[in-house]
Motif scaffolding. Sequence first.
Motif, PDB file in Angstrom:
ATOM      1  N   VAL A 271      25.545   4.243   5.387  1.00  0.00           N
ATOM      2  CA  VAL A 271      26.453   3.130   5.093  1.00  0.00           C
ATOM      3  C   VAL A 271      25.665   1.902   4.649  1.00  0.00           C
ATOM      4  CG1 VAL A 271      28.084   1.501   6.104  1.00  0.00           C
ATOM      5  CG2 VAL A 271      28.291   3.941   6.596  1.00  0.00           C
ATOM      6  N   SER A 272      24.577   1.597   5.350  1.00  0.00           N
ATOM      7  CA  SER A 272      23.767   0.427   4.997  1.00  0.00           C
ATOM      8  C   SER A 272      23.178   0.548   3.598  1.00  0.00           C
ATOM      9  CB  SER A 272      22.643   0.242   6.025  1.00  0.00           C
ATOM     10  OG  SER A 272      23.162  -0.034   7.304  1.00  0.00           O
ATOM     11  N   ALA A 273      22.730   1.761   3.274  1.00  0.00           N
ATOM     12  CA  ALA A 273      22.198   1.976   1.931  1.00  0.00           C
ATOM     13  C   ALA A 273      23.274   1.761   0.878  1.00  0.00           C
ATOM     14  CB  ALA A 273      21.606   3.375   1.821  1.00  0.00           C
ATOM     15  N   ALA A 274      24.482   2.264   1.172  1.00  0.00           N
ATOM     16  CA  ALA A 274      25.596   2.087   0.230  1.00  0.00           C
ATOM     17  C   ALA A 274      25.947   0.612   0.074  1.00  0.00           C
ATOM     18  CB  ALA A 274      26.812   2.873   0.702  1.00  0.00           C
ATOM     19  N   VAL A 275      25.958  -0.129   1.181  1.00  0.00           N
ATOM     20  CA  VAL A 275      26.246  -1.564   1.113  1.00  0.00           C
ATOM     21  C   VAL A 275      25.205  -2.279   0.256  1.00  0.00           C
ATOM     22  CG1 VAL A 275      26.336  -3.703   2.458  1.00  0.00           C
ATOM     23  CG2 VAL A 275      27.486  -1.659   3.299  1.00  0.00           C
ATOM     24  N   GLY A 276      23.928  -1.928   0.473  1.00  0.00           N
ATOM     25  CA  GLY A 276      22.879  -2.552  -0.327  1.00  0.00           C
ATOM     26  C   GLY A 276      23.023  -2.266  -1.809  1.00  0.00           C
ATOM     27  N   LEU A 277      23.355  -1.019  -2.154  1.00  0.00           N
ATOM     28  CA  LEU A 277      23.519  -0.662  -3.563  1.00  0.00           C
ATOM     29  C   LEU A 277      24.749  -1.342  -4.170  1.00  0.00           C
ATOM     30  CD1 LEU A 277      22.616   3.130  -3.361  1.00  0.00           C
ATOM     31  CD2 LEU A 277      21.255   1.307  -4.424  1.00  0.00           C
ATOM     32  N   LEU A 278      25.843  -1.403  -3.406  1.00  0.00           N
ATOM     33  CA  LEU A 278      27.038  -2.090  -3.903  1.00  0.00           C
ATOM     34  C   LEU A 278      26.758  -3.575  -4.118  1.00  0.00           C
ATOM     35  CD1 LEU A 278      29.817  -0.420  -1.740  1.00  0.00           C
ATOM     36  CD2 LEU A 278      29.611  -0.296  -4.234  1.00  0.00           C
ATOM     37  N   GLU A 279      25.993  -4.154  -3.210  1.00  0.00           N
ATOM     38  CA  GLU A 279      25.646  -5.570  -3.355  1.00  0.00           C
ATOM     39  C   GLU A 279      24.835  -5.792  -4.612  1.00  0.00           C
ATOM     40  OE1 GLU A 279      25.300  -8.469   0.176  1.00  0.00           O
ATOM     41  OE2 GLU A 279      23.298  -7.651  -0.134  1.00  0.00           O
ATOM     42  N   LEU A 280      23.895  -4.880  -4.880  1.00  0.00           N
ATOM     43  CA  LEU A 280      23.116  -4.994  -6.116  1.00  0.00           C
ATOM     44  C   LEU A 280      24.008  -4.836  -7.339  1.00  0.00           C
ATOM     45  CD1 LEU A 280      19.906  -2.948  -5.191  1.00  0.00           C
ATOM     46  CD2 LEU A 280      20.101  -5.426  -5.467  1.00  0.00           C
ATOM     47  N   LEU A 281      24.990  -3.936  -7.265  1.00  0.00           N
ATOM     48  CA  LEU A 281      25.885  -3.730  -8.400  1.00  0.00           C
ATOM     49  C   LEU A 281      26.707  -4.981  -8.702  1.00  0.00           C
ATOM     50  CD1 LEU A 281      27.234  -0.103  -7.792  1.00  0.00           C
ATOM     51  CD2 LEU A 281      25.863  -0.887  -9.736  1.00  0.00           C
ATOM     52  N   VAL A 282      27.295  -5.575  -7.664  1.00  0.00           N
ATOM     53  CA  VAL A 282      28.134  -6.748  -7.918  1.00  0.00           C
ATOM     54  C   VAL A 282      27.284  -7.948  -8.313  1.00  0.00           C
ATOM     55  CG1 VAL A 282      30.034  -5.983  -6.460  1.00  0.00           C
ATOM     56  CG2 VAL A 282      28.216  -7.341  -5.456  1.00  0.00           C
ATOM     57  N   ARG A 283      26.057  -8.033  -7.781  1.00  0.00           N
ATOM     58  CA  ARG A 283      25.166  -9.106  -8.223  1.00  0.00           C
ATOM     59  C   ARG A 283      24.815  -8.938  -9.698  1.00  0.00           C
ATOM     60  NH1 ARG A 283      20.561  -9.733  -3.452  1.00  0.00           N
ATOM     61  NH2 ARG A 283      21.957 -10.411  -1.778  1.00  0.00           N
ATOM     62  N   GLN A 284      24.521  -7.692 -10.068  1.00  0.00           N
ATOM     63  CA  GLN A 284      24.163  -7.429 -11.455  1.00  0.00           C
ATOM     64  C   GLN A 284      25.309  -7.770 -12.390  1.00  0.00           C
ATOM     65  OE1 GLN A 284      25.326  -5.013 -13.735  1.00  0.00           O
ATOM     66  NE2 GLN A 284      23.785  -5.439 -15.293  1.00  0.00           N
ATOM     67  N   ARG A 285      26.550  -7.472 -11.960  1.00  0.00           N
ATOM     68  CA  ARG A 285      27.684  -7.722 -12.831  1.00  0.00           C
ATOM     69  C   ARG A 285      27.896  -9.209 -13.080  1.00  0.00           C
ATOM     70  NH1 ARG A 285      31.218  -5.276 -10.104  1.00  0.00           N
ATOM     71  NH2 ARG A 285      32.319  -7.039  -9.190  1.00  0.00           N
ATOM     72  N   THR A 286      27.586 -10.047 -12.085  1.00  0.00           N
ATOM     73  CA  THR A 286      27.854 -11.478 -12.240  1.00  0.00           C
ATOM     74  C   THR A 286      26.623 -12.295 -12.595  1.00  0.00           C
ATOM     75  OG1 THR A 286      27.585 -11.784  -9.857  1.00  0.00           O
ATOM     76  CG2 THR A 286      29.819 -11.443 -10.676  1.00  0.00           C
ATOM     77  N   SER A 287      25.415 -11.770 -12.289  1.00  0.00           N
ATOM     78  CA  SER A 287      24.264 -12.646 -12.542  1.00  0.00           C
ATOM     79  C   SER A 287      22.993 -11.925 -12.962  1.00  0.00           C
ATOM     80  CB  SER A 287      23.962 -13.459 -11.274  1.00  0.00           C
ATOM     81  OG  SER A 287      23.674 -12.601 -10.199  1.00  0.00           O
ATOM     82  N   GLY A 288      23.005 -10.591 -13.004  1.00  0.00           N
ATOM     83  CA  GLY A 288      21.734  -9.929 -13.195  1.00  0.00           C
ATOM     84  C   GLY A 288      21.501  -9.262 -14.527  1.00  0.00           C
ATOM     85  N   SER A 289      22.441  -9.264 -15.431  1.00  0.00           N
ATOM     86  CA  SER A 289      22.286  -8.520 -16.671  1.00  0.00           C
ATOM     87  C   SER A 289      21.486  -9.297 -17.698  1.00  0.00           C
ATOM     88  CB  SER A 289      23.667  -8.189 -17.245  1.00  0.00           C
ATOM     89  OG  SER A 289      23.529  -7.583 -18.505  1.00  0.00           O
ATOM     90  N   LEU A 290      20.756  -8.561 -18.531  1.00  0.00           N
ATOM     91  CA  LEU A 290      20.022  -9.183 -19.636  1.00  0.00           C
ATOM     92  C   LEU A 290      20.894  -9.345 -20.874  1.00  0.00           C
ATOM     93  CD1 LEU A 290      16.640  -7.241 -19.373  1.00  0.00           C
ATOM     94  CD2 LEU A 290      17.194  -9.493 -18.467  1.00  0.00           C
ATOM     95  N   ALA A 291      22.064  -8.714 -20.874  1.00  0.00           N
ATOM     96  CA  ALA A 291      22.917  -8.756 -22.062  1.00  0.00           C
ATOM     97  C   ALA A 291      23.288 -10.180 -22.479  1.00  0.00           C
ATOM     98  CB  ALA A 291      24.180  -7.918 -21.835  1.00  0.00           C
ATOM     99  N   PRO A 292      23.699 -11.076 -21.558  1.00  0.00           N
ATOM    100  CA  PRO A 292      24.103 -12.421 -22.002  1.00  0.00           C
ATOM    101  C   PRO A 292      23.004 -13.174 -22.721  1.00  0.00           C
ATOM    102  CG  PRO A 292      24.854 -12.016 -19.767  1.00  0.00           C
ATOM    103  CD  PRO A 292      23.937 -10.905 -20.117  1.00  0.00           C
ATOM    104  N   SER A 293      21.759 -13.081 -22.201  1.00  0.00           N
ATOM    105  CA  SER A 293      20.676 -13.815 -22.855  1.00  0.00           C
ATOM    106  C   SER A 293      20.392 -13.249 -24.240  1.00  0.00           C
ATOM    107  CB  SER A 293      19.411 -13.773 -21.992  1.00  0.00           C
ATOM    108  OG  SER A 293      18.963 -12.451 -21.816  1.00  0.00           O
ATOM    109  N   GLN A 294      20.477 -11.918 -24.385  1.00  0.00           N
ATOM    110  CA  GLN A 294      20.283 -11.320 -25.704  1.00  0.00           C
ATOM    111  C   GLN A 294      21.384 -11.747 -26.668  1.00  0.00           C
ATOM    112  OE1 GLN A 294      18.864  -7.046 -25.653  1.00  0.00           O
ATOM    113  NE2 GLN A 294      19.583  -7.225 -23.540  1.00  0.00           N
TER     114      GLN A 294
END
Length: 535
Positions: A271-294
């Motif tokens: 469960v903890s691993a899943a929470v960590g991965l989900l947190e990374l996913l939602v972070r990436q969607r709102t702040s972690g992608s390189l697409a906007p800068s490109q």
Amino acid sequence: MPADAGERLGFVTLEQFLRQLPPELTVLHDGGNRADRLRWVEPSELEDPTPYLLDGEFLLTAGLPFLDQGGDPERVDAYVERLVRARVGALGFGLEPYFNAVPAAVIQACSRRNLTLVAIPQTVPFAAIGLEFSQLLESDNAKTFRQLADTNRQLMRAVLSARPEHELLAALVQRVPVWAVLVGADGRVRARGSAGTHGTGPVPGVEAAALQPLLAKLLSGSGPRVELDSFDDAGSALVFGHPLRSSRDANLGALVLGTEAPLTPAQNSVVSAAVGLLELLVRQRTSGSLAPSQLATALLLHPESHSTGGTRHVNGLKDLLAQSVSSTRSGQLRVVQGINLAAAVRGTGDSPVRELLEWRRMFDTKLVEITDFGFAAITRLKVDDALLADVERLGWRLVVGSATEFAGLAEAYQRTSSLRGRVRTSGHSVRVDDVTWSLTGLLGSEAGAMLAARLLAPVLALEPERRDTLLGILRAWLGANGSWDSTAKVTGLHRNSVRRHIRTLAELLELDLNQAQARAELWIALQYVQLPQER
């Protein structure tokens, strides 16, 4: 009372690990947490490693973050505070090559924050410590951890799939006896899963409305934590939720799980691993992608390229845009502009960076710009009444653009910009689709009434009969483009009487009615004054 072997699968305490380590290691401060679970050993020389840590880790550092200005007591204390907030189990400080003794500031900060601190001599490599931990895990629960490794690989494959959140929940409920609901920061369900349904069937037990009190706690608090509840429904004797947080501790959503019996440590690890991965996913969607800068770079350096470039180039830009708003290349977009009516309050009350992240979260897009009037965003959302109400509760008003495509974004921005003045004047949000695209429609009733009250004040102050006569003659004369004969015909007056009334109006209003601008402003103002025959 010690847990039995079945309940300790995959569970290593800090005390067990410290006993296993070479005697050369010295505990400089005991945080009193030796019975706590130790999840992993992680070396890091980052000034702030916490975004990459799970709770219960043994963090190793050679002291690089504390060189030069980093050794300032306040900065050292802030570093230790971040570790405590991230629930790091212990800090291991390696001696040499940077320090021959643990700095006093580090010892004092760990004592103040009650973080277990261990001094590691040069003779004990970090790799050896990690190896000891791995061997301890393997010797105690080899089979369990091979299963966990396989589960983690399955979770990682889910993260790399086309629908990562849905597939990750499906993998989780396949390995752990739970039902799962993933919600966004707005409380809406984004994905769900239950055993045997592979994420597509109904969630057993608890209706969505019944989860609202639990979700309210998860989405309003701060820091990593678990919120608990219990329901009489099948499969829901124990319901617990984990918040999903940004690196700045903004709430990005939550994962809620339900089960009949408490999970084993090994299951909790999944469960903890899943929470960590989900947190990374939602972070990436709102702040972690390189697409906007490109995308921004391409449009800033080559603004003409989206209309004159080749098909391959334009499609590439569309792909970057789609990634930035969590949509598809052909998906429709909207330009939204936000105006803060409370000029003394900046945004949502946070720093510009946190404010930017908040708008990204609310509109589910990375394409947000903080401006002098507020913000502008490109989103795939329709901006329904619920989202509009959420924004307005923060003291903001919106101009919501019409649905458009990639090529129409510039025009859509111009249209929304033309309505900002109307929003400021009226204090109400406006949708481009609801606006009548004429001068009076764009000006709006509130602004038009203000214009009429200011420009026509001397006439409006007259007694009603005199007022209405003069306003009727003025409207007829302006409508006839200043023709005396046409006005006389419309009003039934002699042309000389019309001249006399117009001179009287010019004197009352202190305007030169021969000027086109004066006539235009009076004509617009009259659209917002009702004459007797119009009432």
